[in-house]
Each structure stands twice: as structure tokens, then as C-alpha cells.
Design a protein around this motif. Structure first.
Motif, PDB file in Angstrom:
ATOM      1  N   LYS A   1       0.842  -1.199   0.000  1.00 61.59           N
ATOM      2  CA  LYS A   1       0.000   0.000   0.000  1.00 61.59           C
ATOM      3  C   LYS A   1       0.876   1.246   0.000  1.00 61.59           C
ATOM      4  O   LYS A   1       0.604   2.224  -0.707  1.00 61.59           O
ATOM      5  N   GLU A   2       1.958   1.191   0.766  1.00 63.90           N
ATOM      6  CA  GLU A   2       2.870   2.342   0.804  1.00 63.90           C
ATOM      7  C   GLU A   2       3.668   2.446  -0.486  1.00 63.90           C
ATOM      8  O   GLU A   2       3.967   3.554  -0.947  1.00 63.90           O
ATOM      9  N   LEU A   3       4.008   1.312  -1.083  1.00 60.11           N
ATOM     10  CA  LEU A   3       4.673   1.333  -2.387  1.00 60.11           C
ATOM     11  C   LEU A   3       3.791   2.037  -3.415  1.00 60.11           C
ATOM     12  O   LEU A   3       4.275   2.881  -4.189  1.00 60.11           O
ATOM     13  N   ASP A   4       2.509   1.705  -3.440  1.00 58.01           N
ATOM     14  CA  ASP A   4       1.599   2.323  -4.398  1.00 58.01           C
ATOM     15  C   ASP A   4       1.527   3.834  -4.171  1.00 58.01           C
ATOM     16  O   ASP A   4       1.552   4.615  -5.124  1.00 58.01           O
ATOM     17  N   HIS A   5       1.451   4.229  -2.917  1.00 54.84           N
ATOM     18  CA  HIS A   5       1.432   5.659  -2.588  1.00 54.84           C
ATOM     19  C   HIS A   5       2.732   6.331  -3.035  1.00 54.84           C
ATOM     20  O   HIS A   5       2.720   7.447  -3.564  1.00 54.84           O
ATOM     21  N   TYR A   6       3.844   5.661  -2.824  1.00 53.98           N
ATOM     22  CA  TYR A   6       5.149   6.198  -3.202  1.00 53.98           C
ATOM     23  C   TYR A   6       5.239   6.393  -4.717  1.00 53.98           C
ATOM     24  O   TYR A   6       5.665   7.451  -5.196  1.00 53.98           O
ATOM     25  N   LEU A   7       4.838   5.382  -5.456  1.00 56.11           N
ATOM     26  CA  LEU A   7       4.894   5.482  -6.913  1.00 56.11           C
ATOM     27  C   LEU A   7       3.999   6.610  -7.434  1.00 56.11           C
ATOM     28  O   LEU A   7       4.344   7.314  -8.383  1.00 56.11           O
ATOM     29  N   LEU A   8       2.869   6.788  -6.783  1.00 62.36           N
ATOM     30  CA  LEU A   8       1.890   7.762  -7.250  1.00 62.36           C
ATOM     31  C   LEU A   8       2.244   9.200  -6.865  1.00 62.36           C
ATOM     32  O   LEU A   8       1.978  10.133  -7.627  1.00 62.36           O
ATOM     33  N   HIS A   9       2.881   9.375  -5.700  1.00 65.71           N
ATOM     34  CA  HIS A   9       3.028  10.735  -5.171  1.00 65.71           C
ATOM     35  C   HIS A   9       4.454  11.217  -4.948  1.00 65.71           C
ATOM     36  O   HIS A   9       4.661  12.420  -4.737  1.00 65.71           O
ATOM     37  N   HIS A  10       5.432  10.330  -4.950  1.00 69.58           N
ATOM     38  CA  HIS A  10       6.775  10.745  -4.544  1.00 69.58           C
ATOM     39  C   HIS A  10       7.313  11.917  -5.356  1.00 69.58           C
ATOM     40  O   HIS A  10       7.819  12.900  -4.801  1.00 69.58           O
ATOM     41  N   ASP A  11       7.201  11.835  -6.650  1.00 69.37           N
ATOM     42  CA  ASP A  11       7.798  12.864  -7.500  1.00 69.37           C
ATOM     43  C   ASP A  11       7.161  14.231  -7.253  1.00 69.37           C
ATOM     44  O   ASP A  11       7.857  15.257  -7.153  1.00 69.37           O
ATOM     45  N   SER A  12       5.846  14.265  -7.118  1.00 71.28           N
ATOM     46  CA  SER A  12       5.178  15.557  -6.904  1.00 71.28           C
ATOM     47  C   SER A  12       5.462  16.103  -5.507  1.00 71.28           C
ATOM     48  O   SER A  12       5.660  17.319  -5.330  1.00 71.28           O
ATOM     49  N   LEU A  13       5.514  15.228  -4.505  1.00 73.41           N
ATOM     50  CA  LEU A  13       5.781  15.690  -3.146  1.00 73.41           C
ATOM     51  C   LEU A  13       7.180  16.267  -3.009  1.00 73.41           C
ATOM     52  O   LEU A  13       7.405  17.232  -2.271  1.00 73.41           O
ATOM     53  N   ALA A  14       8.129  15.674  -3.736  1.00 71.89           N
ATOM     54  CA  ALA A  14       9.510  16.144  -3.650  1.00 71.89           C
ATOM     55  C   ALA A  14       9.658  17.564  -4.192  1.00 71.89           C
ATOM     56  O   ALA A  14      10.649  18.243  -3.878  1.00 71.89           O
ATOM     57  N   HIS A  15       8.712  18.014  -4.988  1.00 71.14           N
ATOM     58  CA  HIS A  15       8.771  19.353  -5.559  1.00 71.14           C
ATOM     59  C   HIS A  15       7.751  20.301  -4.939  1.00 71.14           C
ATOM     60  O   HIS A  15       7.601  21.441  -5.387  1.00 71.14           O
ATOM     61  N   ALA A  16       7.046  19.834  -3.919  1.00 72.13           N
ATOM     62  CA  ALA A  16       6.026  20.654  -3.270  1.00 72.13           C
ATOM     63  C   ALA A  16       6.595  21.326  -2.026  1.00 72.13           C
ATOM     64  O   ALA A  16       7.523  20.812  -1.392  1.00 72.13           O
ATOM     65  N   ALA A  17       6.037  22.457  -1.675  1.00 73.67           N
ATOM     66  CA  ALA A  17       6.478  23.173  -0.481  1.00 73.67           C
ATOM     67  C   ALA A  17       5.881  22.534   0.769  1.00 73.67           C
ATOM     68  O   ALA A  17       4.782  21.962   0.738  1.00 73.67           O
ATOM     69  N   THR A  18       6.605  22.631   1.875  1.00 70.84           N
ATOM     70  CA  THR A  18       6.052  22.180   3.153  1.00 70.84           C
ATOM     71  C   THR A  18       5.017  23.202   3.628  1.00 70.84           C
ATOM     72  O   THR A  18       5.025  24.363   3.199  1.00 70.84           O
ATOM     73  N   PRO A  19       4.136  22.802   4.534  1.00 68.18           N
ATOM     74  CA  PRO A  19       3.271  23.793   5.185  1.00 68.18           C
ATOM     75  C   PRO A  19       4.145  24.774   5.983  1.00 68.18           C
ATOM     76  O   PRO A  19       5.337  24.541   6.171  1.00 68.18           O
ATOM     77  N   PRO A  20       3.558  25.861   6.495  1.00 64.88           N
ATOM     78  CA  PRO A  20       4.349  26.873   7.212  1.00 64.88           C
ATOM     79  C   PRO A  20       5.059  26.298   8.437  1.00 64.88           C
ATOM     80  O   PRO A  20       4.440  25.670   9.298  1.00 64.88           O
ATOM     81  N   LEU A  21       6.353  26.547   8.506  1.00 69.54           N
ATOM     82  CA  LEU A  21       7.128  26.019   9.624  1.00 69.54           C
ATOM     83  C   LEU A  21       6.877  26.804  10.905  1.00 69.54           C
ATOM     84  O   LEU A  21       6.994  26.243  12.009  1.00 69.54           O
ATOM     85  N   ASP A  22       6.529  28.089  10.806  1.00 63.09           N
ATOM     86  CA  ASP A  22       6.266  28.843  12.029  1.00 63.09           C
ATOM     87  C   ASP A  22       5.077  28.267  12.785  1.00 63.09           C
ATOM     88  O   ASP A  22       5.053  28.258  14.022  1.00 63.09           O
ATOM     89  N   VAL A  23       4.110  27.750  12.036  1.00 67.69           N
ATOM     90  CA  VAL A  23       2.949  27.123  12.672  1.00 67.69           C
ATOM     91  C   VAL A  23       3.371  25.854  13.411  1.00 67.69           C
ATOM     92  O   VAL A  23       2.896  25.566  14.508  1.00 67.69           O
ATOM     93  N   LEU A  24       4.283  25.109  12.804  1.00 73.96           N
ATOM     94  CA  LEU A  24       4.792  23.889  13.443  1.00 73.96           C
ATOM     95  C   LEU A  24       5.539  24.227  14.726  1.00 73.96           C
ATOM     96  O   LEU A  24       5.360  23.563  15.756  1.00 73.96           O
ATOM     97  N   PHE A  25       6.379  25.251  14.676  1.00 72.20           N
ATOM     98  CA  PHE A  25       7.133  25.651  15.868  1.00 72.20           C
ATOM     99  C   PHE A  25       6.191  26.108  16.987  1.00 72.20           C
ATOM    100  O   PHE A  25       6.421  25.835  18.164  1.00 72.20           O
ATOM    101  N   ALA A  26       5.130  26.807  16.610  1.00 69.25           N
ATOM    102  CA  ALA A  26       4.177  27.301  17.610  1.00 69.25           C
ATOM    103  C   ALA A  26       3.399  26.156  18.252  1.00 69.25           C
ATOM    104  O   ALA A  26       3.006  26.231  19.417  1.00 69.25           O
ATOM    105  N   GLN A  27       3.183  25.087  17.512  1.00 66.63           N
ATOM    106  CA  GLN A  27       2.404  23.945  18.005  1.00 66.63           C
ATOM    107  C   GLN A  27       3.077  23.269  19.192  1.00 66.63           C
ATOM    108  O   GLN A  27       2.418  22.585  19.972  1.00 66.63           O
ATOM    109  N   GLN A  28       4.374  23.450  19.352  1.00 65.82           N
ATOM    110  CA  GLN A  28       5.093  22.815  20.455  1.00 65.82           C
ATOM    111  C   GLN A  28       4.449  23.131  21.805  1.00 65.82           C
ATOM    112  O   GLN A  28       4.536  22.326  22.747  1.00 65.82           O
ATOM    113  N   LYS A  29       3.778  24.273  21.876  1.00 68.00           N
ATOM    114  CA  LYS A  29       3.130  24.670  23.124  1.00 68.00           C
ATOM    115  C   LYS A  29       2.089  23.643  23.575  1.00 68.00           C
ATOM    116  O   LYS A  29       1.838  23.480  24.771  1.00 68.00           O
TER     117      LYS A  29
END
Length: 448
Positions: free
Chosen positions: A168-196
Motif C-alpha cells: 500500500k505504501e509502495l503504491d502511494h510512493y509510486l503515485l506521489h513521490h515525485d510531486s511531493l519532492a517538488h512541493a512546499a512544506t506547510p508553514p514552519l512557524d505554525v509547526l514551531f508554535a504547536q510545540q506549546k
């Protein structure tokens, strides 16, 4: 002589205080020991083994040689001949030897075994080995046409593939890996704030999608502040998240999965290749569920919901952060953050030199004195010491690929992200506006 020792066999001594760098010593790094080790590796483990006829009496030696090829990313006419012998006798090999062969081929010969992998996939009955063969072919050609053909072969060869976690993970990898590698992450400041929300220490290990390039780790303390030196400069620690094979995250011994790991304290290993510098003990989801959580969770919820609950809303739908979750479900274990005594000269022509790859762990840079057995410099020691410099030795570690730039993660990149977050946080507090967390980022006039 065993070159590679499974992490499950390591004798680790847990300690909860600062360590003394002066007491760290390894005779494995001494010049004479390195010369003897290298000679044994090349002449006995590799050459002598692959010159023997492959049969039931020599198969164990062939398997051990393959593990060495993967760890040190070795190439030579002797190695190539040995791998060809194994492919020719594939059907008669033990499962452990098949796995070692496929891993060694992926690690050291990225394209010459295209024909062999293509043929093996037609008859493969093992989901894991099928996945290893598929990603070998995908790496050579990940065009939309070839990817569709690989997925079709997966679906027809294993009609119940979506009930098998690795496929199942192989199928997901084949389908999405290339596009994810070129996509931006969500905002990191939001991640840092979540630590609270968790109130736990968090180590962020920022990596590239191409793990040939080293990453950097930073530490956010339980009070939300990032660790800095006495001059106020952000402390960063060089880490490599690449395994020797560099197989994808859902394959055992593949490169370190992205996602959330639970820090279980620190320890000292007796594995020669890891070395005696204190390491950070980690567990993955499904590996040790009874100790994974360091904050209250709802046990009636599905495990994935609790896992994603550590993240802010804008990150919960970002698939790469589930890599560690699904890798753990598949059965990956024993990923820790450690140092290294491996001679970096094995990798002097690689982009990650002088760091050394592992079997899937996070490995920090260390430089040893080959005449005294002492440490000249150690990113690992600095990381552990900084983590232990404030109360507590547990928390979470997050591995995040920030982009696909073909270069090591730089201090400037990380400083820019962290400094912007702390500036915004300081500004909000100075205005008397409590910092809360919401889907889109920061809000200052509501509740959590």
C-alpha cells in the motif's frame, strides 16, 4: 568477524546526566585498526567470498558480503560478479539473502540490474522483495508512463495489495513521490508554535528530499525557545538521514523516514560502527506504543489520529509526515540518532562526505583522532549535551524534508526560519497578545 551488528543486539547503558567528552574513547578509530579492518573487509568479506562458488555452504558468507557492500556503498568488478552470481541463483536463495542482494544492488549499482529486476518482478511472491524491485526500476525511469505500468503490475500481481502495508505504501510512493519532492512544506512557524500543545522538547532534523545532501538539526526546548549559544546564535547540528542503500523510507534499512519519533532518553552503544559517543534513543509508532507518548492522548481514537494530533492542522494533511507512522506499521524499528566511527574516506567521492551513511538512522558528523582514539570534534556530542542542558531527557524528534535543493541544508536557511518565528512571537508578547495556534498560523485574540 561480523561487520554489521543489528541494533537489537546493542548493549545500551541509559544515562540521564551530562556526559564527559574526555572519557569517550574508541580503539576502532585507531590507524592500525582501520587498516586491518579495511583489509579484512575488502580481501576476506568481499573478495574471498565472491570468488567462491555460491552454494548452501557459502550462502551465509555471500549474504554478509552484501551487507558490507550496502553499508560502504562498494563497487568493483569483484562485487559486480558476486551480485550477478546471486541474481543467477536467486530462486534458490534464503529470504535473508534475497533481501541482502536486492539492498546491495540498489545501494551500489543503480541501473545495471534493470533486466534482472524486471524479470524477478514477473514471478516475485514476497511483497517486500517486489517493492524493492519496483523502486529499483522506478528510480531508473519515473516517467508517468513507466510509473503507471509499475502500478498496474503491482495491482495485477497482488490483487489485495491495499491490505498489505508495504505494498500500500509502495503504491502511494509510486503515485506521489515525485510531486511531493517538488512541493512546499506547510508553514514552519505554525509547526514551531504547536510545540506549546505538548510542552515537550523537540528536535527538528531538517533534510533534503535527496538524502545525498546532509541536513541540520535544531532543538526547541520545553519552554518553546530554541537552543542558542552564549552569543545568542542558533545552535545547529549536522546530521545525515541517508542509509547506505538509500532505499525509500518504507523499506527496512532505507533512509530515515520523515515524521515524528519519540525520544526515550540517551544511551551509549557498544557497536563499533556507531561508536561510544552518547546517542539519542528513539522509538517509532507501533515499535513501543506503551512509551511512545509523552503527553495525554485519547486512547479511544485511532493511532493515526493521536499521531497527527501532535501536528498543527495545516500539517495534518501533509502526507510526508506520516512516513514514520507507516514505516513503523510495516515493521521498521531501531532508528536512533547516533555518531559514527566509520572511516569517512569510504565516501570521499560522495556529496555527503565526510558524514557516513547508516542502516536508516540519523547520523551526526564526528571526527576522530586516529592516533589517540579520542574525539577531535563531534556534532553528536554537542547535540546530546545541548539536549540534556535543560531538564528532562525525553520529547519528540521530527524529520522533515524542507525542499529538493541539490546542496546540504545551510545554517542560513534554518536561522531564517527560526529567527522569523521567534521575532513574531516576541513581537506578539510585547503587544500583550498571547500567541495561540490556529489552522492558518498565528492568532492573537482568541483561544486555543
Amino acid at each position: 568477524m561480523k561487520l554489521l551488528i543489528p541494533l537489537s543486539l546493542l548493549c545500551c547503558l541509559s544515562l540521564h546526566a551530562q556526559y564527559s567528552r574526555d572519557n569517550i574513547y574508541s580503539d576502532f578509530v585507531l590507524y592500525n585498526q582501520r587498516v586491518k579492518f579495511d583489509q579484512y573487509l575488502r580481501e576476506q568479506t568481499i573478495k574471498a567470498t565472491f570468488e567462491k562458488t555460491l552454494n548452501s555452504e557459502t550462502e551465509d558468507y555471500y549474504r554478509e558480503a552484501c551487507w558490507a557492500v550496502s553499508q560502504y556503498v562498494l563497487q568493483s568488478p569483484v562485487v559486480e560478479k558476486g551480485l550477478h552470481n546471486l541474481f543467477n541463483g536467486y530462486n534458490g536463495l534464503e529470504p535473508a539473502t534475497k533481501r541482502a542482494l536486492l539492498e546491495a544492488a540498489y545501494a551500489s549499482y543503480p541501473n545495471i540490474f534493470y533486466k534482472e529486476m524486471t524479470q524477478l518482478m514477473q514471478q516475485e511472491t514476497s511483497p517486500r522483495f517486489f517493492a524493492m524491485q519496483a523502486v529499483y526500476l522506478y528510480r531508473i525511469d519515473h516517467s508517468s508512463k513507466k510509473t503507471a505500468a509499475l502500478r498496474q503490475q503491482l495491482h495485477s500481481h497482488f490483487p489485495g495489495y491495499d491490505t498489505l502495508p508495504v505494498l500500500k505504501e509502495l503504491d502511494h510512493y509510486l503515485l506521489h513521490h515525485d510531486s511531493l519532492a517538488h512541493a512546499a512544506t506547510p508553514p514552519l512557524d505554525v509547526l514551531f508554535a504547536q510545540q506549546k500543545i505538548t510542552g515537550q522538547k523537540i528536535i527538528y532534523s531538517f533534510q533534503r528530499w535527496n538524502r545525498d545532501y546532509a541536513g541540520l538539526a535544531v532543538i526547541q526546548n520545553a519552554d518553546g525557545h530554541f537552543c542558542r549559544d552564549t552569543s545568542g546564535r542558533l545552535l545547529v547540528f549536522r546530521q545525515l538521514a541517508r542509509s547506505g542503500s538509500d532505499l525509500p523510507y518504507f523499506i527496512t534499512n532505507g533512509s530515515t523516514p520523515q515524521g515524528i519519533y519519540s525520544i526515550q532518553g540517551t544511551a551509549v552503544s557498544h557497536n563499533n560502527l556507531i561508536g561510544p559517543t552518547p546517542n539519542i534513543q528513539l522509538v517509532m509508532p507501533f515499535e513501543a506504543d506503551s512509551v511512545y507518548w509523552h503527553h495525554a492522548v485519547d486512547s479511544t481514537k485511532p493511532a493515526l489520529d493521536n499521531y497527527l494530533g501532535i501536528l498543527p492542522a495545516s500539517w495534518q494533511s501533509y502526507d510526508p509526515m506520516t512516513e514514520a507512522f507507516y514505516a513503523g506499521k510495516i515493521g521498521r524499528t531501531e532508528i536512533i540518532a547516533h555518531g559514527t566511527t566509520i572511516d569517512p574516506d569510504y565516501f570521499k567521492d560522495k556529496p555527503y562526505y565526510p558524514l557516513t551513511p547508516t542502516m536508516g538512522c540519523l547520523c551526526a558528523q564526528e571526527n576522530w583522532n586516529m592516533f589517540t582514539g579520542k574525539i577531535n570534534s563531534s556534532e553528536q556530542f554537542n547535540l546530546v549535551s545541548t539536549f540534556l542542558s535543560t531538564p528532562g531527557d525525553t520529547g519528540y524528534l521530527m524529520v522533515i524534508n524542507i525542499n529538493d535543493l541539490p546542496q546540504p541544508v545551510s545554517r542560513e536557511e534554518i536561522e531564517q526560519m527560526v529567527n522569523a518565528f521567534e521575532h513574531n512571537k516576541k513581537e506578539a508578547v510585547s503587544k500583550g497578545q498571547p500567541l495561540f495556534i490556529f489552522k492558518g498560523g498565528f492568532v492573537h485574540n482568541g483561544g486555543e
